[in-house]
Write a protein that holds these residues in place. Structure first.
Motif, PDB file in Angstrom:
ATOM      1  N   ILE A 175      -1.128   6.514 -10.212  1.00 46.77           N
ATOM      2  CA  ILE A 175      -1.204   7.297  -8.975  1.00 46.77           C
ATOM      3  C   ILE A 175       0.143   7.933  -8.651  1.00 46.77           C
ATOM      4  O   ILE A 175       0.222   9.104  -8.287  1.00 46.77           O
ATOM      5  N   LYS A 176       1.206   7.155  -8.809  1.00 44.67           N
ATOM      6  CA  LYS A 176       2.542   7.708  -8.525  1.00 44.67           C
ATOM      7  C   LYS A 176       2.851   8.895  -9.427  1.00 44.67           C
ATOM      8  O   LYS A 176       3.491   9.854  -9.004  1.00 44.67           O
ATOM      9  N   LEU A 177       2.393   8.803 -10.657  1.00 43.56           N
ATOM     10  CA  LEU A 177       2.565   9.940 -11.584  1.00 43.56           C
ATOM     11  C   LEU A 177       1.819  11.166 -11.089  1.00 43.56           C
ATOM     12  O   LEU A 177       2.350  12.276 -11.112  1.00 43.56           O
ATOM     13  N   SER A 206      12.899   1.215 -15.302  1.00 43.98           N
ATOM     14  CA  SER A 206      14.275   0.923 -15.737  1.00 43.98           C
ATOM     15  C   SER A 206      14.456  -0.562 -16.058  1.00 43.98           C
ATOM     16  O   SER A 206      15.340  -0.942 -16.819  1.00 43.98           O
ATOM     17  N   SER A 207      13.560  -1.399 -15.483  1.00 44.72           N
ATOM     18  CA  SER A 207      13.627  -2.837 -15.795  1.00 44.72           C
ATOM     19  C   SER A 207      13.192  -3.126 -17.230  1.00 44.72           C
ATOM     20  O   SER A 207      13.336  -4.243 -17.714  1.00 44.72           O
ATOM     21  N   GLY A 208      12.626  -2.097 -17.892  1.00 45.94           N
ATOM     22  CA  GLY A 208      12.151  -2.296 -19.258  1.00 45.94           C
ATOM     23  C   GLY A 208      10.651  -2.526 -19.354  1.00 45.94           C
ATOM     24  O   GLY A 208      10.095  -2.592 -20.444  1.00 45.94           O
ATOM     25  N   ALA A 223      -1.985  -3.839 -13.863  1.00 44.49           N
ATOM     26  CA  ALA A 223      -2.507  -3.115 -15.032  1.00 44.49           C
ATOM     27  C   ALA A 223      -1.861  -1.748 -15.223  1.00 44.49           C
ATOM     28  O   ALA A 223      -1.850  -1.220 -16.339  1.00 44.49           O
ATOM     29  N   GLY A 224      -1.382  -1.156 -14.111  1.00 46.14           N
ATOM     30  CA  GLY A 224      -0.765   0.170 -14.212  1.00 46.14           C
ATOM     31  C   GLY A 224      -1.428   1.226 -13.344  1.00 46.14           C
ATOM     32  O   GLY A 224      -1.087   2.410 -13.425  1.00 46.14           O
ATOM     33  N   LYS A 225      -2.353   0.808 -12.452  1.00 46.02           N
ATOM     34  CA  LYS A 225      -3.082   1.775 -11.624  1.00 46.02           C
ATOM     35  C   LYS A 225      -2.146   2.500 -10.650  1.00 46.02           C
ATOM     36  O   LYS A 225      -2.204   3.722 -10.525  1.00 46.02           O
TER      37      LYS A 225
HETATM   38  P1  ADP Z   1      -1.366  -2.059 -10.568  1.00 46.35           P
HETATM   39  O1  ADP Z   1      -1.294  -0.946  -9.570  1.00 46.35           O
HETATM   40  O2  ADP Z   1      -2.500  -1.899 -11.524  1.00 46.35           O
HETATM   41  O3  ADP Z   1      -1.359  -3.400  -9.918  1.00 46.35           O
HETATM   42  P2  ADP Z   1       1.360  -1.261 -11.269  1.00 46.35           P
HETATM   43  O4  ADP Z   1       1.278   0.123 -11.751  1.00 46.35           O
HETATM   44  O5  ADP Z   1       1.856  -1.502  -9.889  1.00 46.35           O
HETATM   45  O6  ADP Z   1      -0.061  -1.987 -11.499  1.00 46.35           O
HETATM   46  O7  ADP Z   1       2.288  -2.103 -12.267  1.00 46.35           O
HETATM   47  C1  ADP Z   1       2.231  -1.994 -13.687  1.00 46.35           C
HETATM   48  C2  ADP Z   1       3.393  -2.804 -14.265  1.00 46.35           C
HETATM   49  O8  ADP Z   1       4.620  -2.174 -13.923  1.00 46.35           O
HETATM   50  C3  ADP Z   1       3.485  -4.219 -13.738  1.00 46.35           C
HETATM   51  O9  ADP Z   1       3.972  -5.032 -14.778  1.00 46.35           O
HETATM   52  C4  ADP Z   1       4.504  -4.108 -12.627  1.00 46.35           C
HETATM   53  O10 ADP Z   1       5.167  -5.330 -12.433  1.00 46.35           O
HETATM   54  C5  ADP Z   1       5.436  -3.052 -13.161  1.00 46.35           C
HETATM   55  N1  ADP Z   1       6.067  -2.238 -12.114  1.00 46.35           N
HETATM   56  C6  ADP Z   1       5.443  -1.545 -11.130  1.00 46.35           C
HETATM   57  N2  ADP Z   1       6.333  -0.871 -10.374  1.00 46.35           N
HETATM   58  C7  ADP Z   1       7.548  -1.139 -10.884  1.00 46.35           C
HETATM   59  C8  ADP Z   1       8.904  -0.734 -10.555  1.00 46.35           C
HETATM   60  N3  ADP Z   1       9.159   0.094  -9.535  1.00 46.35           N
HETATM   61  N4  ADP Z   1       9.907  -1.226 -11.316  1.00 46.35           N
HETATM   62  C9  ADP Z   1       9.652  -2.057 -12.352  1.00 46.35           C
HETATM   63  N5  ADP Z   1       8.429  -2.464 -12.735  1.00 46.35           N
HETATM   64  C10 ADP Z   1       7.379  -2.024 -12.012  1.00 46.35           C
END
Ligand code: ADP
Length: 271
Positions: free
Chosen positions: A45-47, A12-14, A39-41
């Motif tokens: 996992i959450k997905l 939701s933060s964009g 990176a999005g790992k």
């Molecule tokens: P990793 O696990 O590889 O470190 P994340 O999946 O946690 O990466 O994060 C991917 C991107 O999404 C990053 O830019 C992170 O800041 C952002 N992000 C992760 N969780 C949230 C959230 N709940 N709200 C907004 N942005 C998020």
């Protein structure tokens, strides 16, 4: 089985955490997912646990289309998964045996089954002698073995291990991956997220690299491929040993919720 078809996640933060990701991990596969921080790992996992939903695209895990899965079906779906956390999440007030048995108790497994199954999975991870020990009497590597036994006890089709070696001594990391490989040899699909490139180099196999929300590399590597690793990967982050342990009830609540209730946010598909 895991399949992502053109999956994107925008928070939701964009922030675009995953951008049009497609990926298939077949039953019986072992895959490492690597990528630097941010990176999005974790988003992936959450997905896969249906803690969040894709903004677009289709996520299928163990035959469940998660984009369509009804909220009341989430516990049933989650029982097809085992999950191993970086920080073990063992309940300090329970013995090794109890930490594993309670997973079966919350799903009302028959007592006779529990009495057979729990010692069996404890023997699979080589901890027979520690069955009656408490977590604080175990080394990091042993704790993670207990967590793996707990993930296995319900005979899941897929085990997702999120940085399972992140809080243990580097030399023991190899044993943990060996153990996961052994479990994979018995047919369980394993997806292991890690940023420990030495491990990935050592074991080889399928390596999926996520960078800035996109899969930039997805190949099977045999042996050591220094060039690819050097080019694609950044240095591992320092290991942070977590000393603060949440109280046992909150851990129990969390584990039970993950197994039974689900904590899926934002899905309104029952409405
Ligand atoms: P990793 O696990 O590889 O470190 P994340 O999946 O946690 O990466 O994060 C991917 C991107 O999404 C990053 O830019 C992170 O800041 C952002 N992000 C992760 N969780 C949230 C959230 N709940 N709200 C907004 N942005 C998020």
């Amino acid at each position: 089985m895991v399949e992502l078809q053109n999956v994107s996640v925008t928070y939701s933060s964009g922030v675009d955490a995953l951008n049009n990701v497609s990926l298939k991990i077949n039953d019986g596969d072992f895959a490492f997912v690597v990528g630097s921080s941010g990176a999005g790992k974790s988003t992936m996992i959450k997905l896969l646990l249906k803690e969040i939903d894709a903004t677009s695209g289709v996520v299928t895990v163990n035959g469940y289309n998660l984009s369509k899965l009804k909220r009341r079906k989430i516990p049933e779906f989650r029982r097809t998964l085992g999950f191993v956390f970086q920080d073990f999440r063992l309940i300090p007030s329970m013995t090794v045996y109890e930490n594993i048995a309670f997973v079966l108790r919350v799903i009302d497994a028959p007592k006779k089954f529990i009495r057979k199954r729990v010692p069996y999975v404890i023997s699979l991870v080589g901890l027979q002698a520690k069955s009656n020990s408490y977590p604080d009497e175990l080394s990091g590597g042993e704790k993670q073995r207990v967590a793996i036994a707990r993930a296995l006890v319900n005979d899941p089709q897929l085990i997702i291990a999120d940085e399972p070696t992140g809080n243990i001594d580097p030399e023991l990391s190899y044993e943990i991956v060996e153990l996961l490989k052994g479990i994979n040899d018995q047919g369980t699909t394993i997806l292991m997220v890690t940023h420990e490139h030495d491990l990935v180099r050592h074991f080889g196999g399928r390596i999926i690299n996520i960078t800035e929300g996109e899969i930039v590399f997805d190949e099977i590597i045999t042996g050591i491929s220094e060039e690819v690793i050097a080019e694609e990967y950044t240095e591992p982050e320092p290991v942070i040993v977590q000393e603060e342990i949440p109280d046992s009830q909150s851990i129990a609540d969390e584990v039970i919720a993950a197994i039974r209730e689900g904590s899926a946010g934002g899905d309104t598909d029952e409405a």
